[in-house]
Design a protein around this motif. Structure first.
Motif: not given
Length: 390
Positions: A85-86, A119-124, A146-150
């Motif tokens: 889910a994250e 999936y392990e990092r859970g970010t995009a 949150n959880g999204v980087s540019l």
């Protein structure tokens, strides 16, 4: 004016989606349905059955549209799987941020793409191409999701860096002994050579189409007049059909077959493969998270493979307009003149050995320093926009 009950339903569905993205567990989800006034029959509409089958920290996604019967192109079924889910929340937020960037189209914006992490990092992340160093963009947007980087990258001298076209020696078919014409081989317009794609279907009319790149028609394809043909080893040319639909922004043409021939779902690789369906947007996100490759067979460069570099890409590099819903994969050596119109694909893990799922078309490649990938319209974009499918 929208009916107030409709507006209320949309608001409630949006609220449910926000809770899903936050990783709500199953019991909380059921309580939300009850307190929100949902009837149990609405569960199927919301995909609740899939959700309840997942673990407490998982949500279901649709990864592909696949034919239940390989010989029946109208027997498409959704294929689902469960993801953290994250991670899902981060990818959805990256999609929204990418859409915001594309709508804003600020000065210096050349394009962007969504790039999920593992999936392990859970970010995009969202990869953004700029014509100059615009760190102020990061300051304005960073932290909103949150959880999204540019990932900002300056791109310069695009027009001056284009490679000169190479001499083309395309792969052509020996002869027409079978009316089913495979893809991955050369087709031709009055002006140039391109690659023939697998059969594309229009469910509204149940029409089957030959497909290739629209830019193979130098001045733009004219429906009902321009034609597509097939060169052969003995220098004969076989007429495939007439252009029915031209989509310049997506860079494809749909060609109605002549009576003598028909398009096929076979791709003419060293070991021929069969198209069984296509990947969705989230299916591509899943492949990126698992570091999977795509493949293609072009009329000039043949079979190649490479990593997926992003989806929902926006490209504003070459024209006075932007192209949306693109995918990026591989490297600049995976495409050359004559390969346009080929499709990228992924082997179907749940199908037969020869089954593959189409990711999208290959329409162009980078030619400027610092970036290296092939880009083209995603199959999911064509499905969402026109209803077409493979």
């Amino acid at each position: 004016m929208d009916h107030p009950h409709t507006e209320n339903l949309v608001h409630r569905l949006t609220t449910i989606r926000d809770h899903l993205e936050a990783g709500m567990d199953r019991r909380e989800f059921v309580r939300t349905l009850v307190t929100g006034g949902y009837a149990i029959g609405l569960a199927g509409f919301l995909g609740v059955d899939d959700f309840l089958a997942a673990g407490d920290d998982e949500v279901p996604i649709v990864t592909a549209l696949v034919r239940e019967d390989p010989d029946d192109p109208w027997s498409l079924e959704e294929r689902t799987q469960y993801v953290p889910a994250e991670w899902y929340a981060s990818v959805e937020k990256a999609i929204e941020l990418n859409e915001l960037l594309a709508r804003t189209a600020f000065t210096g914006y050349l394009g962007s793409a969504v790039v999920p992490n593992s999936y392990e990092r859970g970010t995009a992340a969202v990869s953004v191409g700029l014509s100059s160093d615009l760190e102020s963009i990061r300051e304005a947007i960073d932290g909103l999701f949150n959880g999204v980087s540019l990932d900002l990258e300056s791109i310069i001298d695009i027009e001056d860096s284009r490679d000169k076209p190479d001499d083309i020696e395309p792969r052509v078919i020996d002869s027409i002994s079978n009316p089913d014409i495979p893809s991955g081989i050369a087709c031709e317009t009055a002006e140039s050579i391109a690659t023939l794609a697998p059969v594309m279907y229009d469910p509204e009319t149940e029409q089957e189409f030959f497909v290739t790149a629209e830019h193979a028609f130098n001045d733009g394809a004219e429906p009902d007049s321009d034609r597509l043909s097939l060169p052969t080893e003995n220098d004969d040319s076989v007429e495939l059909g007439t252009v029915e639909y031209a989509h310049p922004t997506e860079d494809i043409v749909a060609v109605v077959p002549d009576d003598r021939v028909r398009p096929s779902n076979v791709i003419d690789a060293d070991s021929p493969v069969r198209v069984r369906g296509q990947l969705t947007r989230m299916g591509l996100a899943d492949l990126i998270a698992r570091d999977e490759d795509l493949e293609k067979v072009g009329a000039v460069t043949g079979h190649t493979s490479g990593a997926i570099q992003g989806f929902d890409a926006v490209t504003c590099f070459t024209d006075n307009f932007c192209r949306y819903g693109q995918i990026r994969w591989g490297g600049e050596m995976d495409l050359t003149d004559g390969d346009s119109g080929s499709v990228s694909y992924y082997h179907d893990p749940d199908g037969e050995d020869e089954d593959v799922l189409v990711a999208g078309f290959n329409n162009a490649r980078t030619w400027w320093p610092g970036q290296s990938y092939v880009w083209g319209i995603g199959a999911y974009t064509l499905n969402e926009t026109y209803g077409y499918h493979f």
